[in-house]
Design a protein around this motif. Sequence first.
Motif, PDB file in Angstrom:
ATOM      1  N   TYR A   1       0.998  -1.259  -0.143  1.00  9.44           N
ATOM      2  CA  TYR A   1      -0.099   0.029  -0.046  1.00  9.44           C
ATOM      3  C   TYR A   1       1.004   1.344  -0.079  1.00  9.44           C
ATOM      4  CZ  TYR A   1       0.357  -0.235   5.166  1.00  9.44           C
ATOM      5  OH  TYR A   1       1.034  -0.288   6.406  1.00  9.44           O
ATOM      6  N   ASN A   2       2.115   1.151   0.294  1.00 11.51           N
ATOM      7  CA  ASN A   2       2.916   2.274   0.167  1.00 11.51           C
ATOM      8  C   ASN A   2       3.195   2.728  -1.296  1.00 11.51           C
ATOM      9  OD1 ASN A   2       4.829   4.238   1.072  1.00 11.51           O
ATOM     10  ND2 ASN A   2       6.477   2.779   0.533  1.00 11.51           N
ATOM     11  N   LEU A   3       3.123   1.541  -2.264  1.00  7.92           N
ATOM     12  CA  LEU A   3       3.311   1.884  -3.723  1.00  7.92           C
ATOM     13  C   LEU A   3       1.787   2.529  -4.558  1.00  7.92           C
ATOM     14  CD1 LEU A   3       4.928  -1.292  -4.816  1.00  7.92           C
ATOM     15  CD2 LEU A   3       6.102   0.779  -4.285  1.00  7.92           C
ATOM     16  N   LEU A   4       0.803   3.122  -3.775  1.00 15.56           N
ATOM     17  CA  LEU A   4      -0.389   3.400  -4.257  1.00 15.56           C
ATOM     18  C   LEU A   4      -0.162   4.809  -4.250  1.00 15.56           C
ATOM     19  CD1 LEU A   4      -3.108   2.939  -5.230  1.00 15.56           C
ATOM     20  CD2 LEU A   4      -3.818   3.160  -2.972  1.00 15.56           C
ATOM     21  N   VAL A   5      -0.256   5.269  -5.451  1.00 15.28           N
ATOM     22  CA  VAL A   5      -0.085   6.822  -5.691  1.00 15.28           C
ATOM     23  C   VAL A   5      -1.080   7.641  -6.200  1.00 15.28           C
ATOM     24  CG1 VAL A   5       2.718   6.538  -6.007  1.00 15.28           C
ATOM     25  CG2 VAL A   5       1.132   6.112  -8.116  1.00 15.28           C
ATOM     26  N   ILE A   6      -2.078   6.956  -6.879  1.00 17.96           N
ATOM     27  CA  ILE A   6      -3.045   7.607  -7.447  1.00 17.96           C
ATOM     28  C   ILE A   6      -4.333   6.800  -7.069  1.00 17.96           C
ATOM     29  CG2 ILE A   6      -4.442   8.285  -9.463  1.00 17.96           C
ATOM     30  CD1 ILE A   6      -1.994   8.611 -10.991  1.00 17.96           C
ATOM     31  N   LEU A   7      -5.376   7.456  -6.346  1.00 17.54           N
ATOM     32  CA  LEU A   7      -6.688   7.038  -5.852  1.00 17.54           C
ATOM     33  C   LEU A   7      -7.744   7.752  -6.489  1.00 17.54           C
ATOM     34  CD1 LEU A   7      -8.325   4.926  -4.398  1.00 17.54           C
ATOM     35  CD2 LEU A   7      -7.803   6.107  -2.333  1.00 17.54           C
ATOM     36  N   ASP A   8      -8.758   7.221  -7.348  1.00 15.74           N
ATOM     37  CA  ASP A   8      -9.672   8.006  -7.929  1.00 15.74           C
ATOM     38  C   ASP A   8     -10.997   6.986  -7.788  1.00 15.74           C
ATOM     39  OD1 ASP A   8     -11.605   9.429  -9.366  1.00 15.74           O
ATOM     40  OD2 ASP A   8     -10.216   9.829 -11.062  1.00 15.74           O
ATOM     41  N   LEU A   9     -11.861   7.720  -6.796  1.00  7.35           N
ATOM     42  CA  LEU A   9     -13.134   6.825  -6.454  1.00  7.35           C
ATOM     43  C   LEU A   9     -14.345   7.879  -6.615  1.00  7.35           C
ATOM     44  CD1 LEU A   9     -12.343   5.265  -3.127  1.00  7.35           C
ATOM     45  CD2 LEU A   9     -12.449   4.212  -5.424  1.00  7.35           C
ATOM     46  N   SER A  10     -14.027   8.944  -7.507  1.00  2.00           N
ATOM     47  CA  SER A  10     -15.111   9.577  -7.811  1.00  2.00           C
ATOM     48  C   SER A  10     -16.390   9.268  -8.568  1.00  2.00           C
ATOM     49  CB  SER A  10     -14.597  11.084  -8.806  1.00  2.00           C
ATOM     50  OG  SER A  10     -14.056  10.592  -9.957  1.00  2.00           O
TER      51      SER A  10
ATOM     52  N   SER B   1      -4.784   7.600   6.362  1.00  2.00           N
ATOM     53  CA  SER B   1      -3.508   8.532   6.291  1.00  2.00           C
ATOM     54  C   SER B   1      -2.386   7.135   6.189  1.00  2.00           C
ATOM     55  CB  SER B   1      -3.331   8.671   7.765  1.00  2.00           C
ATOM     56  OG  SER B   1      -3.628   7.645   8.935  1.00  2.00           O
ATOM     57  N   LEU B   2      -2.738   5.984   6.246  1.00  4.64           N
ATOM     58  CA  LEU B   2      -1.686   4.804   5.893  1.00  4.64           C
ATOM     59  C   LEU B   2      -1.168   4.997   4.474  1.00  4.64           C
ATOM     60  CD1 LEU B   2      -3.405   1.927   7.659  1.00  4.64           C
ATOM     61  CD2 LEU B   2      -1.505   3.195   8.452  1.00  4.64           C
ATOM     62  N   LEU B   3      -1.964   5.440   3.520  1.00  5.64           N
ATOM     63  CA  LEU B   3      -1.540   5.406   2.153  1.00  5.64           C
ATOM     64  C   LEU B   3      -0.577   6.563   1.906  1.00  5.64           C
ATOM     65  CD1 LEU B   3      -5.015   4.823   0.591  1.00  5.64           C
ATOM     66  CD2 LEU B   3      -3.268   3.168   1.301  1.00  5.64           C
ATOM     67  N   ILE B   4       0.603   6.653   2.681  1.00  2.00           N
ATOM     68  CA  ILE B   4       1.598   7.552   2.545  1.00  2.00           C
ATOM     69  C   ILE B   4       2.151   7.968   1.229  1.00  2.00           C
ATOM     70  CG2 ILE B   4       2.146   7.195   4.821  1.00  2.00           C
ATOM     71  CD1 ILE B   4       4.482   5.956   4.041  1.00  2.00           C
ATOM     72  N   GLY B   5       2.105   7.052   0.096  1.00  2.00           N
ATOM     73  CA  GLY B   5       2.534   7.209  -1.150  1.00  2.00           C
ATOM     74  C   GLY B   5       1.646   8.002  -2.010  1.00  2.00           C
ATOM     75  N   LEU B   6       0.368   8.223  -1.772  1.00  3.95           N
ATOM     76  CA  LEU B   6      -0.486   9.096  -2.567  1.00  3.95           C
ATOM     77  C   LEU B   6      -0.081  10.326  -2.818  1.00  3.95           C
ATOM     78  CD1 LEU B   6      -4.193   8.450  -0.934  1.00  3.95           C
ATOM     79  CD2 LEU B   6      -3.491   7.581  -3.134  1.00  3.95           C
ATOM     80  N   THR B   7      -0.461  10.748  -4.193  1.00  5.42           N
ATOM     81  CA  THR B   7       0.017  11.869  -4.668  1.00  5.42           C
ATOM     82  C   THR B   7      -1.293  12.716  -5.452  1.00  5.42           C
ATOM     83  OG1 THR B   7       0.709  10.814  -6.907  1.00  5.42           O
ATOM     84  CG2 THR B   7       2.455  11.113  -5.530  1.00  5.42           C
ATOM     85  N   ASN B   8      -2.151  11.901  -5.381  1.00  9.08           N
ATOM     86  CA  ASN B   8      -3.346  12.262  -6.162  1.00  9.08           C
ATOM     87  C   ASN B   8      -4.659  11.429  -5.539  1.00  9.08           C
ATOM     88  OD1 ASN B   8      -5.935  12.395  -7.904  1.00  9.08           O
ATOM     89  ND2 ASN B   8      -4.486  13.153  -9.530  1.00  9.08           N
TER      90      ASN B   8
ATOM     91  N   LEU C   1      -0.610  12.882   4.443  1.00  6.12           N
ATOM     92  CA  LEU C   1      -0.177  12.539   3.354  1.00  6.12           C
ATOM     93  C   LEU C   1       0.638  13.524   2.750  1.00  6.12           C
ATOM     94  CD1 LEU C   1      -3.757  11.058   2.060  1.00  6.12           C
ATOM     95  CD2 LEU C   1      -1.951   9.805   3.231  1.00  6.12           C
ATOM     96  N   ARG C   2       1.716  13.472   3.120  1.00 10.07           N
ATOM     97  CA  ARG C   2       2.846  14.522   2.561  1.00 10.07           C
ATOM     98  C   ARG C   2       2.934  14.656   1.150  1.00 10.07           C
ATOM     99  NH1 ARG C   2       4.718  17.066   7.545  1.00 10.07           N
ATOM    100  NH2 ARG C   2       3.277  16.441   8.968  1.00 10.07           N
ATOM    101  N   GLN C   3       2.781  13.612   0.413  1.00 11.01           N
ATOM    102  CA  GLN C   3       3.075  13.530  -0.966  1.00 11.01           C
ATOM    103  C   GLN C   3       2.217  14.042  -1.811  1.00 11.01           C
ATOM    104  OE1 GLN C   3       6.194  12.546  -1.837  1.00 11.01           O
ATOM    105  NE2 GLN C   3       6.721  12.312   0.283  1.00 11.01           N
ATOM    106  N   LEU C   4       1.160  14.325  -1.253  1.00 10.97           N
ATOM    107  CA  LEU C   4      -0.305  14.786  -2.032  1.00 10.97           C
ATOM    108  C   LEU C   4       0.209  15.840  -2.931  1.00 10.97           C
ATOM    109  CD1 LEU C   4      -3.699  14.512  -0.096  1.00 10.97           C
ATOM    110  CD2 LEU C   4      -2.742  13.243  -2.160  1.00 10.97           C
ATOM    111  N   ASP C   5      -0.083  15.754  -4.212  1.00  9.95           N
ATOM    112  CA  ASP C   5      -0.124  16.845  -5.168  1.00  9.95           C
ATOM    113  C   ASP C   5      -1.259  17.279  -5.604  1.00  9.95           C
ATOM    114  OD1 ASP C   5       1.402  18.522  -7.216  1.00  9.95           O
ATOM    115  OD2 ASP C   5       0.029  17.506  -8.550  1.00  9.95           O
ATOM    116  N   SER C   6      -2.518  16.471  -5.391  1.00  7.68           N
ATOM    117  CA  SER C   6      -3.808  16.851  -6.022  1.00  7.68           C
ATOM    118  C   SER C   6      -4.852  16.121  -4.932  1.00  7.68           C
ATOM    119  CB  SER C   6      -4.183  16.366  -7.447  1.00  7.68           C
ATOM    120  OG  SER C   6      -5.386  16.921  -7.783  1.00  7.68           O
TER     121      SER C   6
END
Length: 233
Positions: free
Chosen positions: A34-43, A56-63, A82-87
């Motif tokens: 789950y550290n490798l998950l970087v994009i999560l889109d459930l819109s 908050s465990l998904l610390i690799g999320l950027t989007n 989620l300090r890596q969040l870009d969007s």
Amino acid sequence: MKAVVSHDTKDFYYEESIPVITKDQKRDYTFPIYNLLVILDLSSNSLAGQIPEEISLLIGLTNLNLSNNELTGAIPNQIGDLRQLDSLDLSFNEFSVSIPSSLSALTYLSHLNLSYNNLSGAIPSGQQLQALDNQMYIFIGNHGLCGDPVGRNCSTHDVEQSGLKDIDHMPSVYLAMSIGFVVGLWTVFCTMLMKRTWRAAFFQFIDMTYDMVYVQVAVRWARMMEKIQDGAP
């Protein structure tokens, strides 16, 4: 077992694995997965309920995109981890309460959309949040928010909200007064029906009042007519 991740001179502790039960089978997803998950889109999935704090465990999320759902409650403060969040897009939901101040800690954030929710209170201040483009669009549709981006002074806005709450209570006050009046009137009416002496006294009082008013009106009318006739040529 726990894993320690150091980021921006601050240590965060996470469980090494997450147990997931699927079809009555328990599987452990280890930390690197789950550290490798970087994009999560459930819109646009009609999701309801609250965002779980475990996000908050998904610390690799950027989007992270949860827009156009039916999510409620407060935006969890743990999103700031989620300090890596870009969007981050949480628009078109039913989030309420205030915007968590932890969002100002997202130093990589370049896109934020919290529009069309039920958020209220002051918009958190922070260099990263203030540097985002389209400030008005980020918070549009949240009539309870105040601060520079939406052009509402927080002290004035608090007074207005207090006044609106008082207005909202007015129908209840009028309803209570009406019920009290009706109950009191029926109490008197029923009492008079049951007690003959009270009923007789009531009608006697009405008759006396009518006679007194009639005499006063008749006397004043007669005097006025006399003055008119005296003044006539």
